[in-house]
Scaffold this motif. Structure first.
Motif, PDB file in Angstrom:
ATOM      1  N   PRO A 101     -21.449  20.276   2.343  1.00 39.85           N
ATOM      2  CA  PRO A 101     -21.137  19.757   3.682  1.00 39.85           C
ATOM      3  C   PRO A 101     -22.395  19.195   4.337  1.00 39.85           C
ATOM      4  O   PRO A 101     -23.490  19.724   4.147  1.00 39.85           O
ATOM      5  CB  PRO A 101     -20.611  20.982   4.432  1.00 39.85           C
ATOM      6  CG  PRO A 101     -21.200  22.154   3.714  1.00 39.85           C
ATOM      7  CD  PRO A 101     -21.442  21.739   2.297  1.00 39.85           C
ATOM      8  N   HIS A 102     -22.227  18.108   5.083  1.00 40.69           N
ATOM      9  CA  HIS A 102     -23.349  17.540   5.838  1.00 40.69           C
ATOM     10  C   HIS A 102     -22.854  17.175   7.229  1.00 40.69           C
ATOM     11  O   HIS A 102     -21.952  16.349   7.385  1.00 40.69           O
ATOM     12  CB  HIS A 102     -23.915  16.294   5.152  1.00 40.69           C
ATOM     13  CG  HIS A 102     -25.011  15.652   5.958  1.00 40.69           C
ATOM     14  ND1 HIS A 102     -26.275  16.196   6.047  1.00 40.69           N
ATOM     15  CD2 HIS A 102     -25.016  14.555   6.756  1.00 40.69           C
ATOM     16  CE1 HIS A 102     -27.017  15.442   6.841  1.00 40.69           C
ATOM     17  NE2 HIS A 102     -26.264  14.444   7.295  1.00 40.69           N
ATOM     18  N   ARG A 103     -23.468  17.793   8.232  1.00 39.36           N
ATOM     19  CA  ARG A 103     -23.172  17.476   9.637  1.00 39.36           C
ATOM     20  C   ARG A 103     -23.971  16.243  10.011  1.00 39.36           C
ATOM     21  O   ARG A 103     -25.209  16.228   9.907  1.00 39.36           O
ATOM     22  CB  ARG A 103     -23.553  18.649  10.537  1.00 39.36           C
ATOM     23  CG  ARG A 103     -23.330  18.404  12.018  1.00 39.36           C
ATOM     24  CD  ARG A 103     -21.896  18.532  12.380  1.00 39.36           C
ATOM     25  NE  ARG A 103     -21.708  18.280  13.809  1.00 39.36           N
ATOM     26  CZ  ARG A 103     -20.530  18.078  14.351  1.00 39.36           C
ATOM     27  NH1 ARG A 103     -19.440  18.121  13.622  1.00 39.36           N
ATOM     28  NH2 ARG A 103     -20.426  17.843  15.630  1.00 39.36           N
ATOM     29  N   LEU A 104     -23.280  15.180  10.420  1.00 42.07           N
ATOM     30  CA  LEU A 104     -23.969  13.959  10.821  1.00 42.07           C
ATOM     31  C   LEU A 104     -24.883  14.246  12.007  1.00 42.07           C
ATOM     32  O   LEU A 104     -24.486  14.924  12.947  1.00 42.07           O
ATOM     33  CB  LEU A 104     -22.976  12.868  11.203  1.00 42.07           C
ATOM     34  CG  LEU A 104     -22.106  12.336  10.070  1.00 42.07           C
ATOM     35  CD1 LEU A 104     -21.065  11.378  10.626  1.00 42.07           C
ATOM     36  CD2 LEU A 104     -22.935  11.669   9.001  1.00 42.07           C
ATOM     37  N   ALA A 105     -26.102  13.735  11.940  1.00 44.51           N
ATOM     38  CA  ALA A 105     -27.075  13.917  13.017  1.00 44.51           C
ATOM     39  C   ALA A 105     -27.289  12.567  13.691  1.00 44.51           C
ATOM     40  O   ALA A 105     -27.788  11.637  13.067  1.00 44.51           O
ATOM     41  CB  ALA A 105     -28.390  14.448  12.459  1.00 44.51           C
ATOM     42  N   PHE A 106     -26.895  12.478  14.934  1.00 48.08           N
ATOM     43  CA  PHE A 106     -27.042  11.242  15.695  1.00 48.08           C
ATOM     44  C   PHE A 106     -28.344  11.297  16.490  1.00 48.08           C
ATOM     45  O   PHE A 106     -28.356  11.311  17.723  1.00 48.08           O
ATOM     46  CB  PHE A 106     -25.845  11.014  16.606  1.00 48.08           C
ATOM     47  CG  PHE A 106     -24.572  10.699  15.846  1.00 48.08           C
ATOM     48  CD1 PHE A 106     -24.594  10.364  14.502  1.00 48.08           C
ATOM     49  CD2 PHE A 106     -23.351  10.730  16.484  1.00 48.08           C
ATOM     50  CE1 PHE A 106     -23.429  10.064  13.815  1.00 48.08           C
ATOM     51  CE2 PHE A 106     -22.175  10.421  15.813  1.00 48.08           C
ATOM     52  CZ  PHE A 106     -22.220  10.092  14.469  1.00 48.08           C
ATOM     53  N   ILE A 107     -29.442  11.350  15.737  1.00 47.73           N
ATOM     54  CA  ILE A 107     -30.791  11.352  16.298  1.00 47.73           C
ATOM     55  C   ILE A 107     -31.606  10.305  15.552  1.00 47.73           C
ATOM     56  O   ILE A 107     -31.265   9.935  14.423  1.00 47.73           O
ATOM     57  CB  ILE A 107     -31.467  12.736  16.176  1.00 47.73           C
ATOM     58  CG1 ILE A 107     -31.522  13.176  14.719  1.00 47.73           C
ATOM     59  CG2 ILE A 107     -30.766  13.765  17.040  1.00 47.73           C
ATOM     60  CD1 ILE A 107     -32.300  14.440  14.459  1.00 47.73           C
ATOM     61  N   LYS A 108     -32.678   9.845  16.169  1.00 44.45           N
ATOM     62  CA  LYS A 108     -33.518   8.840  15.529  1.00 44.45           C
ATOM     63  C   LYS A 108     -33.964   9.340  14.156  1.00 44.45           C
ATOM     64  O   LYS A 108     -34.482  10.449  14.027  1.00 44.45           O
ATOM     65  CB  LYS A 108     -34.734   8.543  16.403  1.00 44.45           C
ATOM     66  CG  LYS A 108     -35.591   7.431  15.850  1.00 44.45           C
ATOM     67  CD  LYS A 108     -36.723   7.090  16.777  1.00 44.45           C
ATOM     68  CE  LYS A 108     -37.513   5.931  16.184  1.00 44.45           C
ATOM     69  NZ  LYS A 108     -38.562   5.482  17.092  1.00 44.45           N
ATOM     70  N   GLY A 109     -33.730   8.533  13.131  1.00 40.59           N
ATOM     71  CA  GLY A 109     -34.087   8.911  11.774  1.00 40.59           C
ATOM     72  C   GLY A 109     -33.013   9.674  11.031  1.00 40.59           C
ATOM     73  O   GLY A 109     -33.093   9.832   9.827  1.00 40.59           O
ATOM     74  N   GLY A 110     -31.998  10.182  11.733  1.00 35.48           N
ATOM     75  CA  GLY A 110     -30.950  10.947  11.072  1.00 35.48           C
ATOM     76  C   GLY A 110     -31.472  12.303  10.616  1.00 35.48           C
ATOM     77  O   GLY A 110     -32.384  12.865  11.215  1.00 35.48           O
ATOM     78  N   SER A 111     -30.899  12.826   9.529  1.00 34.57           N
ATOM     79  CA  SER A 111     -31.350  14.107   8.981  1.00 34.57           C
ATOM     80  C   SER A 111     -30.976  14.186   7.517  1.00 34.57           C
ATOM     81  O   SER A 111     -30.085  13.470   7.054  1.00 34.57           O
ATOM     82  CB  SER A 111     -30.734  15.286   9.739  1.00 34.57           C
ATOM     83  OG  SER A 111     -29.382  15.436   9.378  1.00 34.57           O
ATOM     84  N   SER A 112     -31.645  15.084   6.795  1.00 32.16           N
ATOM     85  CA  SER A 112     -31.312  15.284   5.387  1.00 32.16           C
ATOM     86  C   SER A 112     -31.831  16.635   4.921  1.00 32.16           C
ATOM     87  O   SER A 112     -32.701  17.239   5.560  1.00 32.16           O
ATOM     88  CB  SER A 112     -31.901  14.171   4.517  1.00 32.16           C
ATOM     89  OG  SER A 112     -33.311  14.243   4.499  1.00 32.16           O
ATOM     90  N   ASN A 113     -31.291  17.089   3.815  1.00 31.09           N
ATOM     91  CA  ASN A 113     -31.734  18.310   3.128  1.00 31.09           C
ATOM     92  C   ASN A 113     -31.726  18.045   1.647  1.00 31.09           C
ATOM     93  O   ASN A 113     -30.962  17.201   1.150  1.00 31.09           O
ATOM     94  CB  ASN A 113     -30.800  19.493   3.436  1.00 31.09           C
ATOM     95  CG  ASN A 113     -30.995  20.035   4.826  1.00 31.09           C
ATOM     96  OD1 ASN A 113     -32.076  20.475   5.184  1.00 31.09           O
ATOM     97  ND2 ASN A 113     -29.941  19.995   5.617  1.00 31.09           N
ATOM     98  N   CYS A 114     -32.543  18.793   0.911  1.00 33.03           N
ATOM     99  CA  CYS A 114     -32.579  18.696  -0.544  1.00 33.03           C
ATOM    100  C   CYS A 114     -31.864  19.881  -1.158  1.00 33.03           C
ATOM    101  O   CYS A 114     -31.949  21.008  -0.650  1.00 33.03           O
ATOM    102  CB  CYS A 114     -34.034  18.637  -1.036  1.00 33.03           C
ATOM    103  SG  CYS A 114     -34.858  17.104  -0.590  1.00 33.03           S
ATOM    104  N   TYR A 115     -31.147  19.614  -2.253  1.00 30.22           N
ATOM    105  CA  TYR A 115     -30.354  20.641  -2.931  1.00 30.22           C
ATOM    106  C   TYR A 115     -30.580  20.520  -4.439  1.00 30.22           C
ATOM    107  O   TYR A 115     -30.623  19.419  -4.983  1.00 30.22           O
ATOM    108  CB  TYR A 115     -28.858  20.465  -2.652  1.00 30.22           C
ATOM    109  CG  TYR A 115     -28.520  20.539  -1.188  1.00 30.22           C
ATOM    110  CD1 TYR A 115     -28.219  21.761  -0.593  1.00 30.22           C
ATOM    111  CD2 TYR A 115     -28.507  19.386  -0.403  1.00 30.22           C
ATOM    112  CE1 TYR A 115     -27.914  21.808   0.760  1.00 30.22           C
ATOM    113  CE2 TYR A 115     -28.198  19.449   0.940  1.00 30.22           C
ATOM    114  CZ  TYR A 115     -27.897  20.663   1.512  1.00 30.22           C
ATOM    115  OH  TYR A 115     -27.605  20.721   2.847  1.00 30.22           O
ATOM    116  N   GLU A 116     -30.653  21.689  -5.083  1.00 22.48           N
ATOM    117  CA  GLU A 116     -30.712  21.714  -6.544  1.00 22.48           C
ATOM    118  C   GLU A 116     -29.307  21.961  -7.056  1.00 22.48           C
ATOM    119  O   GLU A 116     -28.657  22.924  -6.655  1.00 22.48           O
ATOM    120  CB  GLU A 116     -31.648  22.807  -7.018  1.00 22.48           C
ATOM    121  CG  GLU A 116     -31.845  22.783  -8.509  1.00 22.48           C
ATOM    122  CD  GLU A 116     -32.832  23.842  -8.997  1.00 22.48           C
ATOM    123  OE1 GLU A 116     -32.778  24.153 -10.182  1.00 22.48           O
ATOM    124  OE2 GLU A 116     -33.634  24.329  -8.193  1.00 22.48           O
TER     125      GLU A 116
END
Length: 123
Positions: free
Chosen positions: A107-122
């Motif tokens: 799941p990824h919650r959309l981030a409506f902030i400058k640059g967005g957001s991300s995470n890394c997963y193995e």
């Protein structure tokens, strides 16, 4: 193996991916209207990028959006794995990754902030 946020280097037979979104706020003049007549002022791109490991192990990626989207699901079988959309609100999308005979859902919650957001997963 469950999906894990990155802790160290990627293990043998695994792939490290970044899942996230970019973001841009549209001006009211440029914003398209939803079917309900609401201005969709949020432009974003949901993506999956391979950081380490063999990208070829990913057979396809499905981006499953909010039920208000038509179509709700976007399927990508080749990189780059992404979908660019506009919306009037944030929500949690599911990113389904097909790896051989298993499917991992992140799941990824959309981030409506400058640059967005991300995470890394193995995976």
């Amino acid at each position: 193996m469950p999906v894990r946020k990155r802790t160290n280097s990627v293990g043998s037979g695994s792939v490290l991916v970044e899942i996230g979104n970019t973001y841009e706020r549209l001006g009211n003049r440029d914003a398209p209207l939803s079917r309900n007549g609401i201005k969709k002022v949020h432009q974003w791109e949901l993506f999956l990028r391979v950081i380490e490991g063999d990208q070829a192990v990913i057979q396809k990626v499905e981006f499953v959006l909010d039920p208000s989207f038509n179509p709700q699901k976007y399927i990508k079988t080749l990189a780059p794995f992404h979908t660019k959309q506009t919306s009037y609100g944030a929500f949690t999308a599911n990113v389904q990754i097909y790896l051989g005979n298993k499917v991992e859902t992140v799941p990824h919650r959309l981030a409506f902030i400058k640059g967005g957001s991300s995470n890394c997963y193995e995976l």
